[in-house]
Design a protein around this motif. Sequence first.
Motif, PDB file in Angstrom:
ATOM      1  N   TYR A 113       0.965  -0.741   0.236  1.00  0.00           N
ATOM      2  CA  TYR A 113      -0.004  -0.002  -0.075  1.00  0.00           C
ATOM      3  C   TYR A 113       1.148   1.091  -0.104  1.00  0.00           C
ATOM      4  CZ  TYR A 113      -3.708  -2.800   1.278  1.00  0.00           C
ATOM      5  OH  TYR A 113      -4.894  -4.278   1.634  1.00  0.00           O
ATOM      6  N   ALA A 121      -2.898   4.066  -3.093  1.00  0.00           N
ATOM      7  CA  ALA A 121      -2.086   3.419  -4.662  1.00  0.00           C
ATOM      8  C   ALA A 121      -2.109   1.918  -4.186  1.00  0.00           C
ATOM      9  CB  ALA A 121      -1.156   3.525  -5.091  1.00  0.00           C
ATOM     10  N   VAL A 122      -1.853   1.003  -4.780  1.00  0.00           N
ATOM     11  CA  VAL A 122      -1.040  -0.240  -4.191  1.00  0.00           C
ATOM     12  C   VAL A 122      -0.551  -0.717  -5.710  1.00  0.00           C
ATOM     13  CG1 VAL A 122      -2.389  -3.028  -3.971  1.00  0.00           C
ATOM     14  CG2 VAL A 122      -3.952  -1.342  -3.624  1.00  0.00           C
ATOM     15  N   GLU A 136      -1.342  -1.446  -9.395  1.00  0.00           N
ATOM     16  CA  GLU A 136      -2.732  -2.059  -9.799  1.00  0.00           C
ATOM     17  C   GLU A 136      -3.701  -0.953  -9.475  1.00  0.00           C
ATOM     18  OE1 GLU A 136      -2.854  -5.644  -7.608  1.00  0.00           O
ATOM     19  OE2 GLU A 136      -1.551  -7.029  -9.019  1.00  0.00           O
ATOM     20  N   ASP A 137      -3.929  -0.689  -8.601  1.00  0.00           N
ATOM     21  CA  ASP A 137      -4.993   0.272  -7.909  1.00  0.00           C
ATOM     22  C   ASP A 137      -4.395   1.584  -7.310  1.00  0.00           C
ATOM     23  OD1 ASP A 137      -7.720  -1.418  -8.255  1.00  0.00           O
ATOM     24  OD2 ASP A 137      -6.608  -2.579  -7.106  1.00  0.00           O
ATOM     25  N   HIS A 138      -5.531   2.438  -7.295  1.00  0.00           N
ATOM     26  CA  HIS A 138      -5.391   3.989  -7.501  1.00  0.00           C
ATOM     27  C   HIS A 138      -6.845   3.876  -6.619  1.00  0.00           C
ATOM     28  CE1 HIS A 138      -3.884   8.217  -6.572  1.00  0.00           C
ATOM     29  NE2 HIS A 138      -3.161   7.672  -5.859  1.00  0.00           N
ATOM     30  N   HIS A 139      -7.124   4.100  -5.438  1.00  0.00           N
ATOM     31  CA  HIS A 139      -8.185   4.234  -4.457  1.00  0.00           C
ATOM     32  C   HIS A 139      -8.605   6.037  -4.332  1.00  0.00           C
ATOM     33  CE1 HIS A 139      -9.129   0.319  -4.865  1.00  0.00           C
ATOM     34  NE2 HIS A 139      -7.780   0.735  -3.725  1.00  0.00           N
ATOM     35  N   THR A 170      -9.768  -4.448   1.230  1.00  0.00           N
ATOM     36  CA  THR A 170      -8.803  -4.754  -0.535  1.00  0.00           C
ATOM     37  C   THR A 170      -9.796  -3.875  -1.748  1.00  0.00           C
ATOM     38  OG1 THR A 170      -9.085  -6.980  -0.001  1.00  0.00           O
ATOM     39  CG2 THR A 170      -7.582  -6.954   0.857  1.00  0.00           C
ATOM     40  N   ALA A 171     -10.568  -3.899  -1.574  1.00  0.00           N
ATOM     41  CA  ALA A 171     -11.558  -3.495  -2.927  1.00  0.00           C
ATOM     42  C   ALA A 171     -11.224  -1.769  -2.481  1.00  0.00           C
ATOM     43  CB  ALA A 171     -12.644  -4.179  -2.938  1.00  0.00           C
ATOM     44  N   GLY A 172     -11.341  -1.193  -1.389  1.00  0.00           N
ATOM     45  CA  GLY A 172     -11.171  -0.485  -1.964  1.00  0.00           C
ATOM     46  C   GLY A 172     -11.948   0.891  -1.137  1.00  0.00           C
TER      47      GLY A 172
END
Length: 367
Positions: A113, A121-122, A136-139, A170-172
């Motif tokens: 994280y 972000a991940v 992978e992600d940016h929440h 984990t899903a934001g």
Amino acid sequence: MAETAAQETWSSASVARAVDAALREAGGGRMAGVRIAYEFGRRVFVVQFVRGSWLCAATVDAATGEVLSILDEGPPVAQTDTSGAAGTAVTAQLAARTVWDMQPTVEDPAAAYVATDAGLAVVRLCRDLDWTLVVEDHHPTGFAAIRRLASVPGGVIAGTADGRMFRMDTAGRLVWETRMPGCPHRISADTTATRVLLATNAGTVELDARTGTLLGLFGGAARAAAFLANGDRAIAGHRGDLLVTTPSGETRWRMDQGELPERLWLHHDRLFVAGEGGVKEIVVGEGVVARWSVPGADSVDDAVVIDGSVFTISDGSRLDRHSYATAGYHAGPAQVNDPETITVLGAGRQPWLLVGHRDGRLSARPV
């Protein structure tokens, strides 16, 4: 009996202060032993320590704590340290301008994280033909800049610049949210991930990690805090005072290190404090046993211990490597621009050093 116990306590504290003073004056080192001697009619402690390839001895006045001399003692120590960051770095770029904090996820040591100006972000190390670092992600949270975070099973707990604390899965998705008196300097979760500790200017705050409920507020302004493996709290104040308390709040041990801390964490059974004067390894109940300092730098902003190396970020502009066993200084692994924070990932059966930069860039290299 009481007088004898008091004398033993005084002697133990004096030895701890002598070791800390000697390692500070020498610019780092690992304690090898301490003996009591008399020099010109005064009692002194002779602190023997290793610094890189040299075995040294410092003479410390037992009454005042003044370091009187530091001399080479005996032949150089054989150097066996060959570890360090190697290989080409893989990078990723975040749209946000600054990376403030990072921690590996609990579920996957190859992912982390990342706290940014815009959210969480991940990032993950992946391998196809070659290793790559993937965002992978940016929440986005809609909150102020996220400054500190702590990974917990199933997500992350984070704090913002304006004192908002929240947990995200984990899903934001937002699990809970609460407000604090100010921005936390550091966040630490206990080994059971049921409690979280915040170091703030209003004191040390303890929250229920599952609900965000306030469990307690302890002491005065704190700069860093962490849980020990047995559930005790370690709290570092702005003036360098280090306090270890039980879950009920009883003081178990106190030490005045006299230097401003930036970060405090537990590695195996030892406490590590990064800040003014470098990085210190501390045995709770005894004192400092090793110190790593960066030549030309007044303080260390962040640090990690990886296998036989200690990596440090100092003065917001340099990344350096040191030997864990001998406290020897080995300079930087490569040219690294504007590092802000570091952590450790695990991928391909080896550790990786992940560096977060002030321009939003992330870089990782195998160690």
